[in-house]
Design an enzyme around this catalytic site. Structure first.
Site, PDB file in Angstrom:
ATOM      1  N   ASP A  14       0.869  -1.169   0.000  1.00  0.00           N
ATOM      2  CA  ASP A  14       0.000   0.000   0.000  1.00  0.00           C
ATOM      3  C   ASP A  14       0.912   1.227   0.000  1.00  0.00           C
ATOM      4  O   ASP A  14       2.135   1.116  -0.193  1.00  0.00           O
ATOM      5  CB  ASP A  14      -0.996  -0.030   1.171  1.00  0.00           C
ATOM      6  N   CYS A  28       2.939  -3.603   4.007  1.00  0.00           N
ATOM      7  CA  CYS A  28       2.141  -2.431   4.366  1.00  0.00           C
ATOM      8  C   CYS A  28       2.782  -1.870   5.631  1.00  0.00           C
ATOM      9  O   CYS A  28       3.909  -2.254   5.972  1.00  0.00           O
ATOM     10  CB  CYS A  28       0.658  -2.777   4.546  1.00  0.00           C
ATOM     11  N   THR A  39       2.235  -2.197   8.933  1.00  0.00           N
ATOM     12  CA  THR A  39       2.536  -3.226   9.934  1.00  0.00           C
ATOM     13  C   THR A  39       2.814  -4.596   9.317  1.00  0.00           C
ATOM     14  O   THR A  39       3.375  -5.465   9.992  1.00  0.00           O
ATOM     15  CB  THR A  39       1.335  -3.416  10.881  1.00  0.00           C
ATOM     16  N   HIS A  54       8.802 -25.345   7.154  1.00  0.00           N
ATOM     17  CA  HIS A  54       7.761 -26.135   7.820  1.00  0.00           C
ATOM     18  C   HIS A  54       6.352 -25.845   7.324  1.00  0.00           C
ATOM     19  O   HIS A  54       5.499 -26.735   7.349  1.00  0.00           O
ATOM     20  CB  HIS A  54       7.813 -25.895   9.336  1.00  0.00           C
ATOM     21  N   HIS A  89       5.697 -32.305   7.656  1.00  0.00           N
ATOM     22  CA  HIS A  89       5.176 -30.942   7.492  1.00  0.00           C
ATOM     23  C   HIS A  89       4.153 -30.876   6.366  1.00  0.00           C
ATOM     24  O   HIS A  89       3.235 -30.065   6.410  1.00  0.00           O
ATOM     25  CB  HIS A  89       6.326 -29.965   7.252  1.00  0.00           C
TER      26      HIS A  89
END
Ligand code: RB5
Length: 150
Positions: free
Chosen positions: A8, A65, A67, A98, A133
Site C-alpha cells: 500500500d 504495508c 505493519t 515447515h 510438514h
C-alpha cells in the site's frame, strides 16, 4: 524465480527497495501495485499478488504495508495462500521449511529495509522440508475446505 510484489502507500518505498534487491539476486519481479503518493487500499494489492502466486505465474509473493498485518490478513483470505508475517530471519526460514509459506508479509513501519532484505533472502533461499510438514500443510487446506479435522 518469478516473485509477485504488492504494497500500500505506507510501504511502496520498501517494496521498491525489495524489488531492486530481488532483481539484483537474479529474480524477476512483478509489481502488483500500491503507490506512495495516495492512500491505497492494501487488500487490492495483496489479492493481486496472491492471484499471481495461485495462477502459477509467480512462485512466491511478497506483500508489505505499514505493519504487514493488513496485507497478510488479506492474502490469507485467498484459498491456497499461506502468507507469513515475518519480522525476523528465523521465522522467515522456518515458515518456508515447515509451513511451505508461499507469501511473505512485512511491515515498513516495524522493520528497516536492511532487515527486510535479509528476511527476504532467508524466505527465498529456504526450501520446504516436506515429510511430516506436508501432512500439516494439507490439514490447513482441509480447513479451507471447511473440514473440522476432528
Ligand atoms: C496504513 O495507514 C496502514 O493502516 C496500513 O499500511 C497497514 O499497516 C494495515 O495493516
Amino acid at each position: 524465480m518469478h516473485i509477485a510484489f504488492g504494497s500500500d502507500h505506507a510501504a511502496a518505498f520498501l517494496k521498491s527497495e525489495l524489488m531492486a534487491y530481488a532483481e539484483s539476486l537474479g529474480h524477476t519481479c512483478h509489481d502488483c501495485g500500491g503507490r506512495q503518493n495516495e492512500p491505497n487500499d492494501y487488500p487490492i494489492y495483496a489479492a493481486r499478488a496472491a492471484r499471481l502466486v495461485l495462477d502459477g505465474a509467480c512462485e512466491l509473493g511478497v506483500v508489505v504495508c505499514g505493519t504487514g498485518v493488513g496485507v497478510s490478513l488479506a492474502a490469507n483470505k485467498i484459498s491456497g495462500i499461506r502468507c507469513a508475517l515475518c519480522g525476523d530471519c528465523y521465522t522467515a526460514k522456518m515458515t518456508r521449511a515447515h509451513n511451505d509459506a508461499n507469501m511473505l508479509a512485512m511491515g515498513s513501519r516495524v522493520i528497516g529495509a536492511e532487515l527486510a532484505k535479509m528476511i527476504l533472502t532467508f524466505f527465498l533461499e529456504t526450501p520446504f522440508e516436506g515429510g511430516r510438514h506436508q501432512r500439516r500443510v494439507n490439514m490447513i487446506a482441509d480447513l479451507e475446505r471447511g473440514h473440522s479435522l476432528e
